[in-house]
Design a protein around this motif. Structure first.
Motif, mmCIF file in Angstrom:
data_model
loop_
_atom_site.group_PDB
_atom_site.id
_atom_site.type_symbol
_atom_site.label_atom_id
_atom_site.label_comp_id
_atom_site.label_asym_id
_atom_site.label_seq_id
_atom_site.Cartn_x
_atom_site.Cartn_y
_atom_site.Cartn_z
ATOM 1 N N UNK A 110 0.824 -1.211 0.000
ATOM 2 C CA UNK A 110 0.000 0.000 0.000
ATOM 3 C C UNK A 110 0.860 1.264 0.000
ATOM 4 N N UNK A 111 1.991 1.226 0.709
ATOM 5 C CA UNK A 111 2.897 2.376 0.704
ATOM 6 C C UNK A 111 3.429 2.637 -0.703
ATOM 7 N N UNK A 112 3.830 1.586 -1.391
ATOM 8 C CA UNK A 112 4.356 1.740 -2.754
ATOM 9 C C UNK A 112 3.279 2.238 -3.706
ATOM 10 N N UNK A 113 2.052 1.744 -3.558
ATOM 11 C CA UNK A 113 0.963 2.196 -4.436
ATOM 12 C C UNK A 113 0.660 3.670 -4.196
ATOM 13 N N UNK A 114 0.685 4.082 -2.927
ATOM 14 C CA UNK A 114 0.424 5.496 -2.618
ATOM 15 C C UNK A 114 1.517 6.389 -3.201
ATOM 16 N N UNK A 115 2.763 5.956 -3.112
ATOM 17 C CA UNK A 115 3.856 6.749 -3.670
ATOM 18 C C UNK A 115 3.751 6.822 -5.186
ATOM 19 N N UNK A 116 3.338 5.735 -5.808
ATOM 20 C CA UNK A 116 3.193 5.742 -7.261
ATOM 21 C C UNK A 116 2.110 6.724 -7.701
ATOM 22 N N UNK A 117 0.998 6.755 -6.984
ATOM 23 C CA UNK A 117 -0.081 7.685 -7.355
ATOM 24 C C UNK A 117 0.371 9.137 -7.245
ATOM 25 N N UNK A 118 1.296 9.416 -6.342
ATOM 26 C CA UNK A 118 1.741 10.796 -6.135
ATOM 27 C C UNK A 118 2.951 11.183 -6.965
ATOM 28 N N UNK A 119 3.813 10.211 -7.307
ATOM 29 C CA UNK A 119 5.097 10.559 -7.904
ATOM 30 C C UNK A 119 5.341 9.947 -9.274
ATOM 31 N N UNK A 120 4.459 9.100 -9.764
ATOM 32 C CA UNK A 120 4.727 8.472 -11.055
ATOM 33 C C UNK A 120 4.731 9.518 -12.167
ATOM 34 N N UNK A 121 5.761 9.573 -13.023
ATOM 35 C CA UNK A 121 5.834 10.611 -14.057
ATOM 36 C C UNK A 121 4.723 10.521 -15.094
ATOM 37 N N UNK A 122 4.307 9.307 -15.461
ATOM 38 C CA UNK A 122 3.237 9.174 -16.449
ATOM 39 C C UNK A 122 1.918 9.740 -15.917
ATOM 40 N N UNK A 123 1.652 9.536 -14.633
ATOM 41 C CA UNK A 123 0.421 10.075 -14.052
ATOM 42 C C UNK A 123 0.470 11.597 -13.973
ATOM 43 N N UNK A 124 1.651 12.150 -13.733
ATOM 44 C CA UNK A 124 1.761 13.611 -13.708
ATOM 45 C C UNK A 124 1.429 14.205 -15.075
ATOM 46 N N UNK A 125 1.869 13.539 -16.141
ATOM 47 C CA UNK A 125 1.554 14.025 -17.491
ATOM 48 C C UNK A 125 0.054 13.961 -17.749
ATOM 49 N N UNK A 126 -0.581 12.867 -17.354
ATOM 50 C CA UNK A 126 -2.021 12.726 -17.583
ATOM 51 C C UNK A 126 -2.810 13.752 -16.784
ATOM 52 N N UNK A 127 -2.357 14.072 -15.591
ATOM 53 C CA UNK A 127 -3.045 15.101 -14.806
ATOM 54 C C UNK A 127 -2.963 16.461 -15.504
ATOM 55 N N UNK A 128 -1.885 16.714 -16.221
ATOM 56 C CA UNK A 128 -1.800 17.944 -17.004
ATOM 57 C C UNK A 128 -2.853 17.962 -18.103
ATOM 58 N N UNK A 129 -3.098 16.810 -18.710
ATOM 59 C CA UNK A 129 -4.139 16.735 -19.740
ATOM 60 C C UNK A 129 -5.509 17.057 -19.159
ATOM 61 N N UNK A 130 -5.760 16.598 -17.931
ATOM 62 C CA UNK A 130 -7.037 16.906 -17.275
ATOM 63 C C UNK A 130 -7.146 18.412 -17.040
ATOM 64 N N UNK A 131 -6.050 19.032 -16.626
ATOM 65 C CA UNK A 131 -6.060 20.482 -16.437
ATOM 66 C C UNK A 131 -6.330 21.223 -17.733
ATOM 67 N N UNK A 132 -5.763 20.744 -18.838
ATOM 68 C CA UNK A 132 -6.023 21.359 -20.138
ATOM 69 C C UNK A 132 -7.493 21.222 -20.508
ATOM 70 N N UNK A 133 -8.097 20.080 -20.195
ATOM 71 C CA UNK A 133 -9.517 19.879 -20.494
ATOM 72 C C UNK A 133 -10.390 20.855 -19.711
ATOM 73 N N UNK A 134 -10.004 21.174 -18.481
ATOM 74 C CA UNK A 134 -10.749 22.182 -17.711
ATOM 75 C C UNK A 134 -10.736 23.529 -18.433
ATOM 76 N N UNK A 135 -9.596 23.896 -18.966
ATOM 77 C CA UNK A 135 -9.513 25.166 -19.685
ATOM 78 C C UNK A 135 -10.294 25.120 -20.992
ATOM 79 N N UNK A 136 -10.381 23.943 -21.607
ATOM 80 C CA UNK A 136 -11.181 23.815 -22.824
ATOM 81 C C UNK A 136 -12.660 24.075 -22.538
#
Length: 420
Positions: free
Chosen positions: A25-51
């Motif tokens: 569970x510790x590793x899964x929590x760290x992955x959700x917060x620090x994984x680089x691929x997830x950070x990129x996808x969260x940027x896409x969500x932010x772009x969709x908000x602006x759209x």
């Protein structure tokens, strides 16, 4: 004996591998917060908000202003009864202010707004799906490390046994009881055991690097991973229909289908007119005229009469995209059903393998003990001892693989049902 073996394992594993203990569970929590691929996808969500903000702008009037200064070589003039009369200054200021608003466009504006919101929903579900994909990779890496550590233990035990056999073979050879062939066999097998141990240590290092990449753990850190609870009964398979309804990737594809429907609606509205209104203020510096500032209000209608069949092609393209999205959703549902079934089968087989391989270890240990005693009593051969040790190591390796295959299959099933 066990303390000696444990000390050998600690010596074989680099010192930087001994660190704080992390749970899955510790590793899964760290992955959700620090994984680089997830950070990129969260940027896409932010772009969709602006759209969404961009498409919502159509609900407000558009205000445009402009101004400037013009200088001409000669002032504009006209001829009246043979006389030339200037109608404009040769140099002048100008300015304008316009407010434009679309009154009605037969759903084109609403279709775009709905499409932008559906795109945000699709990206949000896509983010959840990618989180589950990353979590599955973390699980596989996590249990891969634990399995390799167990295999290192098995390799260390094999190395210790082979070294003991070589010692016995050396003693018997020195006493003239066996030929040099027995001693050479033991030395070759000892070299192979050391090579296997080095290969598994290298694999463990690479697996820690992958876990660090997935979770953001610094490369220099090699945390100790907590062992999972051994399974005592088979994992129950959840209701498949409910699982398919809540999978984030399928929810995202449903939003894509709805987006394609809005695309068809928008393309069809291109064949209808648009009602618009305009308020304007125009200023033109001209001392030849009485009114230099003109105020105006307009309500009008506009429609495209011909655009080279671009609107027709756009509508056909939108209909084809809708059909493709629908087929893609149908395919994804079938793949999800297959993923659930195969994961459930793998889980059941892995659970059964655990009991079988556990018994194989017990039999392998007894087989090795018998062959070692027979060799010491000179009624057995060195080959039989070494083969017995190989069988025992294989049994242990298969047991560890079954243990962690069960955990990996359970994670795949949770991911297949949208619960990881």
């Amino acid at each position: 004996m066990r303390m000696l073996l444990y000390s050998m394992i600690l010596w074989l594993i680099p010192a930087n591998l001994v660190a704080a203990t992390l749970s899955l569970d510790d590793c899964l929590a760290r992955a959700r917060n620090h994984n680089p691929a997830l950070r990129v996808t969260r940027k896409d969500v932010g772009i969709a908000h602006e759209s969404i903000r961009q498409t919502d702008a159509a609900l407000f009037p558009r205000i445009d202003a402009q101004g400037g200064y013009t200088a001409q070589l000669e002032a504009q003039a006209m001829k009246v009864a043979g006389q030339v009369m200037e109608t404009q200054q040769p140099a002048y200021l100008f300015a304008s202010l316009g407010i434009n608003y679309t009154l009605y466009d037969f759903g084109r504006r609403e279709a775009r707004r709905s499409s932008s919101r559906l795109n945000l929903d699709a990206l949000t579900f896509g983010l959840r799906n990618q989180e589950q994909e990353v979590s599955l990779h973390v699980v596989e890496s996590y249990f891969g490390i634990l399995e390799t550590q167990r295999n290192i233990t098995a390799a260390a035990e094999e190395l210790q046994t082979v070294e003991e056999h070589r010692r016995v073979a050396q003693a018997l050879y020195d006493a003239g009881s066996v030929t040099r062939n027995d001693l050479l066999q033991a030395e070759v097998r000892l070299a192979n055991a050391r090579q296997q141990l080095l290969a598994r240590r290298n694999l463990l290092e690479n697996q820690y690097l992958m876990l660090g990449f997935l979770t953001g753990i610094p490369v220099a850190e090699h945390p100790q991973l907590a062992e999972p609870t051994p399974p005592v009964q088979p994992h129950t398979v959840p209701d498949r229909s409910k699982a398919i309804r809540r999978r984030p990737d399928l929810l995202a594809l449903r939003k894509v289908v709805e987006m394609s429907e809005q695309g068809v609606r928008e393309s069809q509205s291109a064949f209808y007119p648009e009602l618009f209104s305009r308020l304007s203020l125009d200023y033109l510096e001209n001392n030849k005229l009485r009114e230099q500032t003109i105020y105006g209000a307009t309500v009008g209608i506009k429609i495209n009469l011909f655009d080279g069949f671009a609107s027709t092609a756009t509508r056909s393209k939108s209909v084809a995209a809708q059909s493709r999205a629908t087929e893609q959703l149908r395919l994804a549902k079938e793949q999800a059903q297959l993923e659930i079934d195969t994961s459930a089968n793998d889980l059941q087989v892995a659970f059964e393998r655990i009991a079988v391989t556990k018994e194989s270890i017990r039999q392998g240990e007894e087989n090795l003990r018998i062959n070692q005693n027979r060799y010491k009593e000179r009624v057995g051969t060195a080959t039989e001892v070494l083969d017995a040790q190989t069988l025992l190591t294989q049994a242990r390796t298969e047991h560890y693989r079954a243990l962690y295959d069960y955990q990996r299959a359970a994670a795949r099933l949770r991911k297949a049902t949208g619960d990881l």
